[in-house]
Scaffold this active site. Structure first.
Site, PDB file in Angstrom:
ATOM      1  N   ARG A  51     -14.204 -12.524  11.611  1.00  0.00           N
ATOM      2  CA  ARG A  51     -13.397 -12.397  10.772  1.00  0.00           C
ATOM      3  C   ARG A  51     -11.907 -12.002  11.116  1.00  0.00           C
ATOM      4  NH1 ARG A  51     -18.103  -9.674   6.987  1.00  0.00           N
ATOM      5  NH2 ARG A  51     -19.100 -11.724   6.504  1.00  0.00           N
ATOM      6  N   HIS A  94     -14.243  -2.550   9.594  1.00  0.00           N
ATOM      7  CA  HIS A  94     -14.308  -3.707   9.247  1.00  0.00           C
ATOM      8  C   HIS A  94     -13.222  -4.610   9.762  1.00  0.00           C
ATOM      9  CE1 HIS A  94     -17.427  -3.293   5.648  1.00  0.00           C
ATOM     10  NE2 HIS A  94     -17.812  -2.628   6.716  1.00  0.00           N
ATOM     11  N   ASN A  95     -12.026  -4.055   9.722  1.00  0.00           N
ATOM     12  CA  ASN A  95     -10.640  -4.735   9.893  1.00  0.00           C
ATOM     13  C   ASN A  95      -9.953  -4.699  11.089  1.00  0.00           C
ATOM     14  OD1 ASN A  95     -10.491  -3.626   6.660  1.00  0.00           O
ATOM     15  ND2 ASN A  95     -10.843  -5.833   6.874  1.00  0.00           N
ATOM     16  N   ASP A  97      10.434   5.824   6.487  1.00  0.00           N
ATOM     17  CA  ASP A  97      11.648   6.059   5.703  1.00  0.00           C
ATOM     18  C   ASP A  97      12.057   7.375   5.394  1.00  0.00           C
ATOM     19  OD1 ASP A  97      10.285   6.140   3.577  1.00  0.00           O
ATOM     20  OD2 ASP A  97      10.858   4.208   2.603  1.00  0.00           O
ATOM     21  N   HIS A  98      13.021   7.545   4.368  1.00  0.00           N
ATOM     22  CA  HIS A  98      13.392   8.683   3.829  1.00  0.00           C
ATOM     23  C   HIS A  98      12.085   9.269   3.083  1.00  0.00           C
ATOM     24  CE1 HIS A  98      14.449   5.669   1.181  1.00  0.00           C
ATOM     25  NE2 HIS A  98      14.686   6.294   0.033  1.00  0.00           N
ATOM     26  N   ARG A 126       4.393   9.614  -1.639  1.00  0.00           N
ATOM     27  CA  ARG A 126       4.476   9.947  -2.902  1.00  0.00           C
ATOM     28  C   ARG A 126       3.416   9.979  -3.770  1.00  0.00           C
ATOM     29  NH1 ARG A 126       9.965   6.422  -3.735  1.00  0.00           N
ATOM     30  NH2 ARG A 126      11.412   7.936  -2.771  1.00  0.00           N
ATOM     31  N   ARG A 130     -20.177  -9.878  12.887  1.00  0.00           N
ATOM     32  CA  ARG A 130     -19.282 -10.659  11.591  1.00  0.00           C
ATOM     33  C   ARG A 130     -18.002 -10.297  11.389  1.00  0.00           C
ATOM     34  NH1 ARG A 130     -22.605  -6.900   9.602  1.00  0.00           N
ATOM     35  NH2 ARG A 130     -21.984  -5.507   7.850  1.00  0.00           N
ATOM     36  N   HIS A 131     -17.723  -8.961  11.739  1.00  0.00           N
ATOM     37  CA  HIS A 131     -16.493  -8.541  11.582  1.00  0.00           C
ATOM     38  C   HIS A 131     -15.614  -9.176  12.627  1.00  0.00           C
ATOM     39  CE1 HIS A 131     -17.937  -6.043   8.492  1.00  0.00           C
ATOM     40  NE2 HIS A 131     -18.725  -5.342   9.203  1.00  0.00           N
ATOM     41  N   GLY A 134       5.906  -1.097   1.080  1.00  0.00           N
ATOM     42  CA  GLY A 134       6.702  -1.685   2.025  1.00  0.00           C
ATOM     43  C   GLY A 134       6.448  -1.817   3.459  1.00  0.00           C
ATOM     44  N   CYS A 184       5.933   5.391   4.024  1.00  0.00           N
ATOM     45  CA  CYS A 184       7.073   5.215   2.958  1.00  0.00           C
ATOM     46  C   CYS A 184       6.509   5.792   1.822  1.00  0.00           C
ATOM     47  CB  CYS A 184       7.450   3.853   2.937  1.00  0.00           C
ATOM     48  SG  CYS A 184       6.500   2.636   2.389  1.00  0.00           S
ATOM     49  N   GLY A 185       7.301   5.610   0.494  1.00  0.00           N
ATOM     50  CA  GLY A 185       7.046   6.380  -0.876  1.00  0.00           C
ATOM     51  C   GLY A 185       5.641   5.829  -1.162  1.00  0.00           C
ATOM     52  N   THR A 186       5.347   4.292  -1.194  1.00  0.00           N
ATOM     53  CA  THR A 186       4.130   3.707  -1.644  1.00  0.00           C
ATOM     54  C   THR A 186       3.306   3.394  -0.561  1.00  0.00           C
ATOM     55  OG1 THR A 186       4.926   1.913  -1.741  1.00  0.00           O
ATOM     56  CG2 THR A 186       5.165   3.148  -3.793  1.00  0.00           C
ATOM     57  N   GLY A 187       3.660   3.487   0.914  1.00  0.00           N
ATOM     58  CA  GLY A 187       2.966   2.600   1.881  1.00  0.00           C
ATOM     59  C   GLY A 187       3.032   0.892   1.659  1.00  0.00           C
TER      60      GLY A 187
HETATM   61  C1  RB5 Z   1      11.724   4.144  -1.527  1.00  0.00           C
HETATM   62  O1  RB5 Z   1      12.618   4.610  -2.531  1.00  0.00           O
HETATM   63  C2  RB5 Z   1      10.790   3.171  -1.493  1.00  0.00           C
HETATM   64  O2  RB5 Z   1      11.022   2.003  -2.201  1.00  0.00           O
HETATM   65  C3  RB5 Z   1       9.985   3.252  -0.239  1.00  0.00           C
HETATM   66  O3  RB5 Z   1       9.836   4.283   0.148  1.00  0.00           O
HETATM   67  C4  RB5 Z   1       8.841   2.461  -0.483  1.00  0.00           C
HETATM   68  O4  RB5 Z   1       7.945   2.926  -1.287  1.00  0.00           O
HETATM   69  C5  RB5 Z   1       8.616   0.904  -0.603  1.00  0.00           C
HETATM   70  O5  RB5 Z   1       7.698  -0.107  -0.516  1.00  0.00           O
END
Ligand code: RB5
Length: 149
Positions: free
Chosen positions: A141, A98-99, A8-9, A109, A137-138, A70, A65-68
């Site tokens: 699973r 493992h996964n 995303d942005h 971010r 085992r992996h 979403g 994304c910002g946090t990964g």
């Molecule tokens: C965008 O502001 C933010 O919500 C998105 O990038 C992401 O972190 C969502 O999980």
């Protein structure tokens, strides 16, 4: 190897950096957007990359994304996708070993470009242990994950 990329942005700049770096190494990359730094909805790009992996049009996906968060939540809605949010290289190694994760999610971010590239490098070069006798085992699973759908 072929890699499908999406962001995303908030992940746009890091996505462009990873795309250009992988390309400069001769790795084939499919850039599924966003192609602009303006606000973009992460599920749209998670779906594009996840479907590309599901349809075997690329070996691995990378979603940023910002946090990964979403991106990972969204991508895991698609059948056959095992998306893993990896904040460091050890997570990336274990997500593969493992996964058998097939999509790497990054939080732009929270990590530097340098660390992001290190995470990508280990993710795409680490084998799933389930493909070896000692990792049975992996395999079991991961097969159980597939039955959850
Ligand atoms: C965008 O502001 C933010 O919500 C998105 O990038 C992401 O972190 C969502 O999980």
């Amino acid at each position: 190897m072929k890699i499908a990329l999406g962001s995303d942005h908030a992940g746009f700049e890091l996505k462009e950096y990873i795309r250009d770096t992988l390309k400069s190494r001769g790795i084939r990359v499919i850039d599924l957007g966003t192609h602009y730094p303006t606000p973009a909805d992460y599920p749209v790009y998670a779906k594009k990359v996840a479907k590309t992996i599901r349809n075997s049009q690329a070996d691995f996906g990378i979603l940023i994304c910002g946090t990964g968060l979403g991106m990972s939540i969204s991508a895991n809605h698609i059948d056959g996708i095992r998306a893993a949010l990896c904040p460091d290289t050890q997570y990336a190694i274990l997500a593969r070993e493992h996964n058998n994760a097939n999509v790497l999610c990054l939080g732009a971010r929270f990590i530097s470009q340098k660390l992001a590239l290190e995470i990508v490098d280990v993710f795409i070069s680490t084998d799933f242990l389930g493909n070896f006798p000692q990792g049975k085992r992996h395999k079991k699973r991961v097969a159980l994950i597939d039955q959850l759908k």
